[in-house]
Design an enzyme around this catalytic site. Structure first.
Site, short mmCIF file in Angstrom:
data_model
loop_
_atom_site.label_atom_id
_atom_site.label_comp_id
_atom_site.label_asym_id
_atom_site.label_seq_id
_atom_site.Cartn_x
_atom_site.Cartn_y
_atom_site.Cartn_z
N HIS A 46 -11.86 1.95 2.05
CA HIS A 46 -11.14 2.62 1.06
C HIS A 46 -11.98 2.94 -0.21
O HIS A 46 -11.70 2.95 -1.44
CB HIS A 46 -9.87 1.72 0.63
N ASP A 65 -12.38 7.20 5.79
CA ASP A 65 -11.59 6.02 6.34
C ASP A 65 -11.01 6.18 7.80
O ASP A 65 -9.58 6.26 7.73
CB ASP A 65 -10.35 6.00 5.16
N GLU A 108 -3.04 -2.99 -2.63
CA GLU A 108 -4.04 -2.32 -1.80
C GLU A 108 -4.64 -0.98 -2.45
O GLU A 108 -3.61 -0.16 -2.50
CB GLU A 108 -3.77 -2.13 -0.21
N ASP A 118 -7.30 -4.15 9.96
CA ASP A 118 -6.69 -2.98 9.64
C ASP A 118 -7.58 -1.68 10.48
O ASP A 118 -8.35 -0.99 9.77
CB ASP A 118 -6.46 -2.58 8.24
N ASP A 128 -10.81 4.06 10.27
CA ASP A 128 -10.03 2.88 10.95
C ASP A 128 -10.58 2.50 12.31
O ASP A 128 -9.87 2.41 13.07
CB ASP A 128 -8.45 2.81 10.77
N HIS A 175 -8.62 -6.32 4.27
CA HIS A 175 -8.51 -5.45 5.41
C HIS A 175 -9.53 -5.06 5.95
O HIS A 175 -10.20 -4.05 5.60
CB HIS A 175 -7.33 -4.34 4.96
N ASP A 188 -9.53 -2.89 1.36
CA ASP A 188 -9.64 -2.51 2.85
C ASP A 188 -11.28 -1.78 2.71
O ASP A 188 -11.63 -0.97 1.85
CB ASP A 188 -8.79 -1.18 2.69
N LYS A 227 -7.30 2.46 -3.02
CA LYS A 227 -7.68 3.34 -1.94
C LYS A 227 -8.39 4.49 -3.05
O LYS A 227 -7.77 4.80 -4.03
CB LYS A 227 -6.74 4.03 -1.14
N TRP A 263 0.77 -1.07 0.00
CA TRP A 263 0.07 0.11 0.04
C TRP A 263 0.84 1.36 -0.08
O TRP A 263 1.69 1.18 0.78
CB TRP A 263 -0.88 0.05 1.36
C1 RNT Z 1 -3.93 2.80 4.50
C2 RNT Z 1 -4.09 1.56 4.42
C3 RNT Z 1 -2.83 0.80 4.81
C4 RNT Z 1 -2.73 1.05 6.22
C5 RNT Z 1 -1.27 0.09 7.00
C6 RNT Z 1 -0.72 0.55 8.32
O1 RNT Z 1 -5.16 3.79 4.09
O2 RNT Z 1 -5.21 0.83 4.79
O3 RNT Z 1 -3.21 -0.66 4.78
O4 RNT Z 1 -3.54 1.14 7.06
O5 RNT Z 1 -0.55 -0.37 5.96
ZN ZN Z 2 -5.46 -1.13 4.81
#
Ligand code: RNT
Ligand code: ZN
Length: 420
Positions: free
Chosen positions: A264, A296, A228, A328, A298, A288, A261, A230, A187
């Protein structure tokens, strides 16, 4: 709850499910074979151990200042061990490159080698954990302007390509040592804050950089590459080089794993609906699992509709063998060990609920076009005694059932975390 009550409740639940054609013992056997990859970075707010004071960057943001975060690799390992002792089953650890242990020496990211992770690897082996890995393309002066593999400066691109190459070798060493393939996930933060005029150039450069990173074939028994995508990040609101379309095409044409993710995409877009589509075209997926609130953000994963939908897709589509489940999220406003326990237990509960879903009848009424029954049965299924099966699973795996795990976290906080 006393063990005998858990066993009695399970026995009643087992009969109830059996009458719906569901074998709960078989489902628990299947559940115990699903590893969840715990992300190390929940334990220290995505800090890493490279150097104190380096800004996180990359558009990543961790909020909160709950006391007790891990400051050293040993503390982080102890915290992960504590979390794992509260989570039923055998799982994996997902490590970022900037958690390397270099014995106090500065080692550039391009020069990282498996030996810088040997303590992590032997620790994982000792605990029977598989490992996954990530090159770290943020929190570094060469990523300070938000560009890495797509950077206009060829020297900066080269630096990050070499980091990726080094990391695939580390991933392969982890996979070889631990006897289970390591998923090494790329990523990058690359993107642009305000409306760019050149959307194509960075993507052409990213394509070349990725091809250079992946040029050397590695035995998939040891290492699997994932990419990955986004939608946007902080500071990359107008344009992200590695968009969904970019990486879907890349993963399809290069036979790589695609990483989805949950945070994302557009806020009303869900990854549960993407799984069966993208698995038509890519060999395997990395998830993720995260929880975005309005963006996003998290947040710690909880047992909400989307988490259940993800698990249902994996089970209903028979995709478990092709999907690697990683977490994640990072929340620094609550106890970090509890965050891992809540999120991972929620993921496992969702998988369990999907595994004991009375799917036969649901499939039948849907095939008959009886959508009234489908809706009614799905609603009734929500009230089935899945939690009795979950408690029994925790008991069988010798981890606390119900909320008893929280007492363990509080004790750990008092005895260990509060002294940091
Ligand atoms: C960032 C991505 C990525 C990170 C990690 C720490 O938007 O989701 O995966 O969260 O690599
Ligand atoms: Zn991620």
């Amino acid at each position: 709850m006393p063990d005998t009550q858990i066993e009695q409740a399970y026995s009643l639940a087992k009969d109830r499910y059996a009458r719906l054609g569901v074998d709960t013992d078989a489902a628990l056997d299947r559940l115990s074979a699903i590893p969840i990859s715990l992300h190390c970075w929940q334990g220290d707010d995505v800090g890493g151990f490279e150097s104190a004071g380096q800004e996180l960057g990359g558009g990543l943001a961790v909020t909160g200042n709950y006391p007790g975060k891990a400051r050293t690799p040993d503390e982080l390992r102890a915290d992960v061990e504590k979390a794992l002792s509260l989570i039923p089953g055998k799982h994996r650890l997902n490590l970022h490159a900037f958690y390397a242990e270099t014995g106090g020496r500065k080692v550039e990211r391009t020069d990282l080698r498996p030996e810088h992770f040997s303590t992590w690897i032997s620790w994982a082996k000792h605990h029977g954990l598989g490992m996954d890995f990530n090159p770290t393309y943020f929190s570094h002066p060469k990523a300070a302007d938000g560009m890495t593999l797509g950077h206009p400066d060829p020297a900066i691109r080269r630096f990050w390509i070499d980091h990726g190459i080094a990391c695939r070798k580390i991933g392969a060493a982890m996979g070889r040592e631990l006897g289970t393939p390591c998923v090494t996930n790329v990523w990058i933060p690359d993107g642009i804050k305000d409306v760019p005029v050149d959307r194509k150039g960075p993507r052409l450069r990213l394509l070349e950089s990725l091809d250079a990173t992946f040029a050397e074939p590695i035995d998939p028994k040891h290492n699997l590459d994932a990419v990955e995508c986004k939608l946007f990040g902080i500071g990359s609101e107008s344009y992200v080089t590695g968009s969904h379309e970019f990486y879907l095409g890349y993963a399809v044409s290069r036979r790589k794993l695609l990483c989805l993710d949950a945070g994302h995409f557009h806020p009303t877009e869900v990854i549960s609906d993407k799984i069966s589509s993208v698995l038509m075209w890519v060999p395997e997926l990395l998830l993720h699992v995260s929880r975005g609130i309005r963006w996003d953000s998290d947040h710690v994963v909880i047992l909400n509709d989307e988490l259940q939908a993800i698990a249902q897709e994996l089970v209903r589509g028979d995709f478990l063998g092709r999907v690697h489940i990683g977490l994640d999220f990072f929340d620094a406003s609550i106890n970090r060990v509890a965050a891992w326990a809540v999120g991972t237990r929620a993921m496992l509960k969702a998988l369990l609920m999907a595994l004991i879903e009375p799917i036969g009848r649901l499939r039948q009424v849907e095939a008959e076009g009886d959508f009234t029954s489908r809706l009614a049965l799905l609603e009734e299924a929500k009230g089935l005694p899945w939690a009795a099966v979950w408690d029994y699973y925790c008991l069988a795996k010798a981890v606390p059932a119900g909320a008893a795990w929280l007492d363990e976290v509080k004790r750990y906080e008092r005895d260990v975390l509060s002294k940091r």
